[in-house]
Design a protein around this motif. Structure first.
Motif, PDB file in Angstrom:
ATOM      1  N   ALA A   1      81.656  81.326 -35.805  1.00  0.00           N
ATOM      2  CA  ALA A   1      80.864  82.326 -35.461  1.00  0.00           C
ATOM      3  C   ALA A   1      81.061  83.900 -36.326  1.00  0.00           C
ATOM      4  CB  ALA A   1      81.485  82.738 -33.870  1.00  0.00           C
TER       5      ALA A   1
ATOM      6  N   PHE B   1      75.228  81.723 -27.457  1.00  0.00           N
ATOM      7  CA  PHE B   1      75.503  81.646 -28.837  1.00  0.00           C
ATOM      8  C   PHE B   1      74.829  80.115 -29.268  1.00  0.00           C
ATOM      9  CE2 PHE B   1      78.176  80.483 -32.302  1.00  0.00           C
ATOM     10  CZ  PHE B   1      77.769  81.426 -33.261  1.00  0.00           C
TER      11      PHE B   1
ATOM     12  N   ILE C   1      80.998  84.758 -27.597  1.00  0.00           N
ATOM     13  CA  ILE C   1      80.874  83.421 -27.624  1.00  0.00           C
ATOM     14  C   ILE C   1      80.611  82.700 -26.592  1.00  0.00           C
ATOM     15  CG2 ILE C   1      81.974  81.018 -28.419  1.00  0.00           C
ATOM     16  CD1 ILE C   1      81.017  82.936 -30.735  1.00  0.00           C
TER      17      ILE C   1
END
Length: 208
Positions: free
Chosen positions: A37, A47, A43
């Protein structure tokens, strides 16, 4: 193309082509985490969701060739996952000009219409094929290839899957005639004159 029935067919085949590439040998380096990420990124399920293809369902008539990508730039969750896709839309008589993908092979699935496709190997041999709806064709990694819709009126739609999150695209017309390569070098290389090279460059220049 914009009907609900077509939308269901479209996304079903999209999932199918994505699954095919997951079974292929990945071209990107393996990662030692579940996912990668970007910094300061939340997250959650969003995402891992890409919504950029929704516009295809309600898009108006095509006037040329259009490509819609879900690759690393557009979909950061693909980083390290060794997969990406592109949706290729062809108006009647339009073409995806000769180009290469330096980091991945391309697996093309023709969903609707007819396409003339081909690639050139390192011995300069052309492999040329006319695809019908439902056909699949593979373009080997790094080789020059193209697609063309020969139909006089009907559009064509295809999905391309890649074994890299960032396959890269090198367009031969743009690379050769829309960069800063000296006109004299190009004229000598193509055994023509500078005026012809300048004419080609003018046709490929970005629209204001």
């Amino acid at each position: 193309m914009a009907s609900n029935t077509f939308a269901v067919k479209f996304f079903s085949l999209l999932i199918f082509s994505f699954a095919i590439m997951k079974m292929a040998i990945a071209g990107d380096p393996d990662i030692i985490f579940d996912f990668i990420a970007p910094p300061n990124t939340t997250i959650d399920e969003n995402f891992f969701t890409f919504t950029g293809m929704r516009s295809l369902i309600t898009a108006g008539p095509l006037t040329g060739f259009k490509v819609s990508k879900a690759a690393l730039t557009e979909f950061p969750a693909l980083n390290g996952q060794s997969v990406s896709i592109a949706v290729l839309e062809f108006a009647a008589g339009s073409t995806n000009p000769p180009h290469t993908h330096p980091r991945s092979a391309e697996l093309l699935f023709l969903i609707d219409g007819t396409l003339q496709v081909g690639f050139i190997d390192t011995t300069n041999k052309l492999f040329n094929q006319t695809l019908q709806t439902g056909d699949i064709f593979v373009f080997p990694k790094g080789l020059v290839h193209f697609q063309f819709n020969p139909a006089a009126q009907a559009p064509a739609l295809a999905i391309s899957a890649f074994g890299s999150a960032n396959a890269g695209t090198v367009s031969l017309p743009n690379t050769l005639f829309n960069t800063s390569i000296d006109d004299n070098v190009l004229a000598l290389s193509f055994k023509t004159d500078i005026a012809t090279i300048q004419h080609l460059k003018a046709g490929l220049a970005p629209k204001p």
